[in-house]
Write an enzyme that holds these catalytic residues in place. Structure first.
Site, mmCIF file in Angstrom:
data_model
loop_
_atom_site.group_PDB
_atom_site.id
_atom_site.type_symbol
_atom_site.label_atom_id
_atom_site.label_comp_id
_atom_site.label_asym_id
_atom_site.label_seq_id
_atom_site.Cartn_x
_atom_site.Cartn_y
_atom_site.Cartn_z
ATOM 1 N N GLU A 136 -3.710 10.283 1.629
ATOM 2 C CA GLU A 136 -2.358 10.608 1.149
ATOM 3 C C GLU A 136 -2.246 10.453 -0.365
ATOM 4 O O GLU A 136 -1.133 10.483 -0.890
ATOM 5 C CB GLU A 136 -1.320 9.722 1.858
ATOM 6 C CG GLU A 136 -1.072 10.129 3.303
ATOM 7 C CD GLU A 136 0.098 9.418 3.951
ATOM 8 O OE1 GLU A 136 0.563 8.382 3.442
ATOM 9 O OE2 GLU A 136 0.558 9.920 4.991
ATOM 10 N N ASP A 244 -1.783 2.556 11.707
ATOM 11 C CA ASP A 244 -1.902 1.751 10.473
ATOM 12 C C ASP A 244 -1.990 0.258 10.814
ATOM 13 O O ASP A 244 -2.736 -0.505 10.188
ATOM 14 C CB ASP A 244 -0.685 1.988 9.567
ATOM 15 C CG ASP A 244 -0.564 3.448 9.156
ATOM 16 O OD1 ASP A 244 -1.607 4.134 9.090
ATOM 17 O OD2 ASP A 244 0.568 3.900 8.895
HETATM 18 O O1 RIB Z 1 1.358 6.439 9.509
HETATM 19 C C1 RIB Z 1 2.754 6.431 9.350
HETATM 20 C C2 RIB Z 1 3.120 6.895 7.963
HETATM 21 O O2 RIB Z 1 2.760 8.245 7.821
HETATM 22 C C3 RIB Z 1 4.599 6.845 7.672
HETATM 23 O O3 RIB Z 1 5.016 5.592 7.195
HETATM 24 C C4 RIB Z 1 4.797 7.998 6.697
HETATM 25 O O4 RIB Z 1 5.118 7.611 5.404
HETATM 26 C C5 RIB Z 1 3.490 8.793 6.735
HETATM 27 O O5 RIB Z 1 2.742 8.620 5.632
#
Ligand code: RIB
Length: 303
Positions: A136, A244
């Site tokens: 990201e 995450d």
């Molecule tokens: O993995 C979840 C995350 O994906 C969210 O918090 C959002 O910001 C995206 O990046």
């Protein structure tokens, strides 16, 4: 071992909806909430909550105060965070009645990483340390190459997977992949978990891989061994940041010297708890809550 997470920071705009909006359709949301998020931030919060020494590097926008605050409150070192004049990265997240999500992200300040910034941060890290990355922020191929040159271990969660990443990222430098089934399929072309894992080992024999399979559990494989683990029974409220949470707890447990089966167990319990709560980083449990969950929640065998 220090863990450097070079990762995104997003402001999550979360809308609860009866169904995901279809092309051409306009629907009302039942509620709206703002949460700190971003795969990078969420993983740093999970790492720190789980007890790891984690340093977050990345770029905040002018509106990113709440993002820095949550990192600091969770015990993440923010010395390497920098601010820009850009807008912060943000996500538009629809959450359905069954807890599933659908996400649009806008990179904003997450995409203003420069080589000069990367070199400056990496100056303080070396062969005893690990870098963690997701997909990201920009510059991740440069970060991976520089970290490899320094002898750092590289943990990579190739999420979200896209064409650009497949074309440019030096996957062969990765020490540990953390992927879900979609990412596993995108990287190997295979669909069945065992085939995905075999293909990983064939393509990257020196790496290890953790494949998460949602409510079925997770599998770890390296060239010597395979371990599987199931999940824990909870009522699903919001699956955002489940992966995450898994990543943060798995890596933290690993860096504290726990064996792989124990790492899988703690990561699975933590992510089961995360899906039973609203939001991204705010749904990540503490180790005390994970210990309690391991005593009280019903274990569902790996399928
Ligand atoms: O993995 C979840 C995350 O994906 C969210 O918090 C959002 O910001 C995206 O990046």
């Amino acid at each position: 071992m220090k863990i450097l997470n070079f990762g995104s920071l997003n402001i999550d705009h979360v809308y609860h909806v009866d169904h995901f909006v279809k092309p051409g359709e306009t629907i009302p949301a039942r509620s709206f909430e703002l949460f700190p998020g971003g795969k990078g931030l969420n993983q740093s919060v999970a790492l720190a909550k789980a007890g790891a020494a984690v340093y977050h590097a990345g770029k905040l926008g002018h509106d990113g105060g709440m993002l820095k605050e949550i990192l600091e409150k969770s015990g993440v070192n923010t010395d390497y965070l920098e601010s820009t004049d850009e807008v912060s990265g943000h996500a538009i997240i629809q959450v359905s009645n069954t807890g599933e999500n659908s996400i649009i992200i806008y990179g904003g300040s997450n995409r203003t990483i420069t080589g000069e910034y990367v070199d400056r941060v990496l100056g303080d890290f070396g062969p005893d340390d690990m870098v963690l990355m997701q997909n990201e922020i920009n510059c991740i191929d440069y970060i991976a190459r520089k970290c490899y040159e320094k002898g750092m271990k590289i943990a990579f969660n190739p999420s979200p997977l896209d064409e650009g990443l497949l074309k440019t990222f030096p996957f062969e430098l990765v020490t540990l992949f953390l992927v879900n089934e979609i990412e596993g399929h995108g990287l190997t072309g295979k669909s069945e978990p065992d085939e995905i894992l075999d293909a990983f080992m064939e393509k990257y024999p020196d790496s290890a891989v953790v494949l998460t399979l949602g409510s079925r559990g997770a599998v770890y494989r390296d060239r010597h061994t395979t371990y599987c683990h199931g999940t824990y029974e909870v009522k699903v409220v919001d699956t955002t940041a489940a992966g995450d949470t898994f990543t943060g707890y798995f890596l933290s447990s690993l860096s504290s010297g726990l064996g792989i089966p124990e790492c899988l167990k703690r990561a699975s319990a933590a992510s089961s708890l995360a899906v039973s709560r609203k939001g991204a980083s705010s749904s990540i449990p503490t180790p005390v809550e994970v210990d309690e969950a391991l005593k009280t929640l019903k274990y569902k065998e790996f399928k």
